[in-house]
Design an enzyme around this catalytic site. Structure first.
Site, PDB file in Angstrom:
ATOM      1  N   HIS A 143       0.854  -1.199   0.000  1.00 20.74           N
ATOM      2  CA  HIS A 143       0.000   0.000   0.000  1.00 20.74           C
ATOM      3  C   HIS A 143       0.880   1.236   0.000  1.00 20.74           C
ATOM      4  O   HIS A 143       1.746   1.382   0.861  1.00 20.74           O
ATOM      5  CB  HIS A 143      -0.930   0.003   1.220  1.00 20.74           C
ATOM      6  CG  HIS A 143      -2.160  -0.818   1.036  1.00 20.74           C
ATOM      7  ND1 HIS A 143      -3.271  -0.672   1.834  1.00 20.74           N
ATOM      8  CD2 HIS A 143      -2.450  -1.809   0.157  1.00 20.74           C
ATOM      9  CE1 HIS A 143      -4.210  -1.532   1.448  1.00 20.74           C
ATOM     10  NE2 HIS A 143      -3.733  -2.225   0.420  1.00 20.74           N
TER      11      HIS A 143
ATOM     12  N   TYR B 117      -9.087   5.623   7.847  1.00 27.83           N
ATOM     13  CA  TYR B 117      -9.214   5.925   9.280  1.00 27.83           C
ATOM     14  C   TYR B 117     -10.221   7.060   9.397  1.00 27.83           C
ATOM     15  O   TYR B 117      -9.986   8.142   8.860  1.00 27.83           O
ATOM     16  CB  TYR B 117      -7.881   6.374   9.858  1.00 27.83           C
ATOM     17  CG  TYR B 117      -6.816   5.309   9.958  1.00 27.83           C
ATOM     18  CD1 TYR B 117      -5.968   5.046   8.894  1.00 27.83           C
ATOM     19  CD2 TYR B 117      -6.640   4.592  11.135  1.00 27.83           C
ATOM     20  CE1 TYR B 117      -4.983   4.075   8.974  1.00 27.83           C
ATOM     21  CE2 TYR B 117      -5.658   3.617  11.240  1.00 27.83           C
ATOM     22  CZ  TYR B 117      -4.832   3.372  10.160  1.00 27.83           C
ATOM     23  OH  TYR B 117      -3.857   2.404  10.251  1.00 27.83           O
TER      24      TYR B 117
ATOM     25  N   PRO C   1      -3.761   0.336  18.812  1.00 27.26           N
ATOM     26  CA  PRO C   1      -3.580  -0.176  17.446  1.00 27.26           C
ATOM     27  C   PRO C   1      -3.721   0.871  16.344  1.00 27.26           C
ATOM     28  O   PRO C   1      -3.450   0.585  15.184  1.00 27.26           O
ATOM     29  CB  PRO C   1      -4.709  -1.203  17.340  1.00 27.26           C
ATOM     30  CG  PRO C   1      -5.738  -0.742  18.312  1.00 27.26           C
ATOM     31  CD  PRO C   1      -4.968  -0.138  19.452  1.00 27.26           C
TER      32      PRO C   1
ATOM     33  N   LYS D 195       1.462  -0.096  15.004  1.00 25.26           N
ATOM     34  CA  LYS D 195       2.889  -0.148  15.354  1.00 25.26           C
ATOM     35  C   LYS D 195       3.287  -1.360  16.188  1.00 25.26           C
ATOM     36  O   LYS D 195       4.482  -1.631  16.337  1.00 25.26           O
ATOM     37  CB  LYS D 195       3.280   1.133  16.110  1.00 25.26           C
ATOM     38  CG  LYS D 195       3.197   2.380  15.263  1.00 25.26           C
ATOM     39  CD  LYS D 195       4.160   2.333  14.116  1.00 25.26           C
ATOM     40  CE  LYS D 195       4.050   3.496  13.181  1.00 25.26           C
ATOM     41  NZ  LYS D 195       4.404   3.128  11.812  1.00 25.26           N
TER      42      LYS D 195
ATOM     43  N   TYR E 272       4.007   6.811   9.768  1.00 30.65           N
ATOM     44  CA  TYR E 272       3.182   5.645   9.446  1.00 30.65           C
ATOM     45  C   TYR E 272       4.021   4.564   8.749  1.00 30.65           C
ATOM     46  O   TYR E 272       3.913   3.384   9.072  1.00 30.65           O
ATOM     47  CB  TYR E 272       2.004   6.039   8.556  1.00 30.65           C
ATOM     48  CG  TYR E 272       0.913   4.983   8.501  1.00 30.65           C
ATOM     49  CD1 TYR E 272       0.959   3.965   7.550  1.00 30.65           C
ATOM     50  CD2 TYR E 272      -0.137   4.987   9.390  1.00 30.65           C
ATOM     51  CE1 TYR E 272      -0.017   2.979   7.499  1.00 30.65           C
ATOM     52  CE2 TYR E 272      -1.128   4.012   9.355  1.00 30.65           C
ATOM     53  CZ  TYR E 272      -1.059   3.007   8.405  1.00 30.65           C
ATOM     54  OH  TYR E 272      -2.029   2.038   8.371  1.00 30.65           O
TER      55      TYR E 272
END
Ligand code: APR
Ligand code: PHB
Length: 390
Positions: free
Chosen positions: A72, A201, A293, A297, A385
């Site tokens: 991704h 998200y 979560p 990580k 990220y």
């Protein structure tokens, strides 16, 4: 019995550490209290940073990831259903993440013990650590009614948050930092195509939601619920309706629903134990730190810990220096705290807190619209990220 490193726990941290040590010619024994079937049945997240992808390739346990993993290059944020994308690849000069379930990673790492089955012991009960400060450490455990002792040079505590290792450190020799969040994540796994080709998200007035996946035909979704929520109150139909509301009309228009094959609620916590060493004992992964979560990580921090630790053991056994072992805790914690900060910040940005007032909500909205319009802010988010350098 005798070995060089006894590893407590056959989660991703312990299994990967044993493979990295084996590759460096260092002997280890992994002691796991559960059965192999149980360890492989746990449903966990599935976003791999480059450091984790590289380690799987380094030990040659990557066929499943190369075959089924989904690279991704971006993910999306949504504010009350209004979606915008973070182009990680462009913002970080070419980095990306790999979507490949932790359950699969754990299965692959266990299968890779086929050529050395004696190095991995399941159903090892009542594991106890001895003489960690004496220079002659050992570990005892019970197996098939027998009590066995293993003499070793070092012990790696990879036994998670509820393990025995951290508890073996005297109170005066360490301290912990903790933040509990007043909500949980209700997760659903279903064999339906994901509603979007990347993760979403979502910060919504009704609460957080996340659209994720395991494959092009298996989806993973989460909604924020109160910590004491009764899962019985969430039949599949209600959950799908709530997801459609919180992810917004665009995502909802592509959402296919179906029966849940797994559904559970997990609490959210930030936790760090310092230092990550006590004498001959070295902690790695969830044994030393927990992240909420939101930033995906958990697994990646466990992997970066064992990368550092395996390098330090190799320096000890191959070059004869303990310098890297002496620096392990400080080096690992430096990366851990940055990932803790990112996960705490991302949770604060995207979730509804019970004591939030209208001003707090406006702050979230303002920060999300700032991120939407600022390449600099998006770059900060993207580099955290994809994973910070070791
Ligand atoms: N004796 C032997 N084994 C133990 C003991 C014990 N006393 N206590 C716990 N274990 C085992 C558990 O059964 C588990 O299989 O240690 C293992 C720890 O594995 P994880 O909890 O998966 O921890 P870690 O390997 O550090 O992986 C961290 O897992 O929980 C996720 O989000 C987290 O992704 C992160 C990753
Ligand atoms: C998941 O796919 O389970 C997942 C993905 C991203 C997260 C957390 C969980 O931040």
């Amino acid at each position: 019995m005798r070995t060089q490193v006894v590893i407590i726990g056959a989660g991703p941290a312990g299994l990967m550490l044993s493979h990295l040590l084996h590759k460096a010619g260092i002997a280890s024994l992994v002691l796991e209290r559960r059965t192999a079937a149980y360890v492989q049945s746990r449903i966990r997240a599935g976003i791999l940073e480059q450091v984790t992808v590289d380690l799987l390739r380094e030990i040659g346990v990557c066929a499943g990831m190369e075959r089924e993993g989904l690279p991704h290059q971006g993910f999306s944020l949504a504010l009350d259903g209004d979606i915008f994308r973070i182009d990680m690849h462009a913002l970080t000069g070419g980095s990306s993440v790999m979507v490949y379930g932790q359950t699969q990673v754990t299965r692959d790492l266990i299968e890779a013990f086929a050529d050395r089955p004696g190095d991995l012991v399941f159903e090892a009960e009542n594991v106890a650590l001895h003489d960690l400060g004496s220079g002659r450490p050992s570990v005892t455990y019970e197996k098939d009614g027998q009590t066995l002792r293993v003499q070793c040079d070092y012990v790696a505590g990879c036994d998670g948050y509820h393990g025995v290792s951290r508890g073996s450190i005297p109170d005066h020799a360490g301290r912990s930092y903790e933040r509990a969040y007043p909500f949980g994540w209700l997760g659903i796994l279903a064999d339906v195509p994901p509603c979007h080709h990347e993760l979403i998200y979502s910060n919504h007035a009704r609460g957080f939601a996340l659209a994720s996946m395991r494959s092009p035909v298996r989806s993973r979704y989460y909604v924020q619920v109160p910590s004491d929520e009764d899962i019985g109150a969430w039949p599949d139909a209600r959950l799908w309706d709530e997801l459609a509301l919180r992810l917004g009309p665009e995502a909802a228009s592509h959402m296919q629903t179906g029966p849940s094959i797994e559904k559970s609620i997990a609490g959210l916590k930030s936790f760090v134990f310092e230092p990550m060493r006590y004498g001959a004992l070295f902690l790695a992964g969830d044994a030393a730190h927990i992240v909420p979560p939101t930033g995906a990580k958990g697994l990646n921090l466990a992997m970066s810990d064992v990368k550092l630790l395996s390098r330090a053991f190799a320096a000890r056994y191959v070059e004869g220096t303990e310098a890297e072992l002496d620096r392990y805790s400080e080096r690992a914690l430096s990366r851990v705290w940055k990932a803790e900060r990112f996960s705490w910040w991302f949770t604060g940005l995207t979730h509804r807190f019970p004591n939030m007032d209208a001003f707090d909500r406006r702050m979230q909205v303002a920060e999300l619209s700032y991120i939407r319009g600022s390449r600099a802010a998006q770059t900060v988010m993207a580099e955290n990220y994809v994973g910070l350098p070791l």
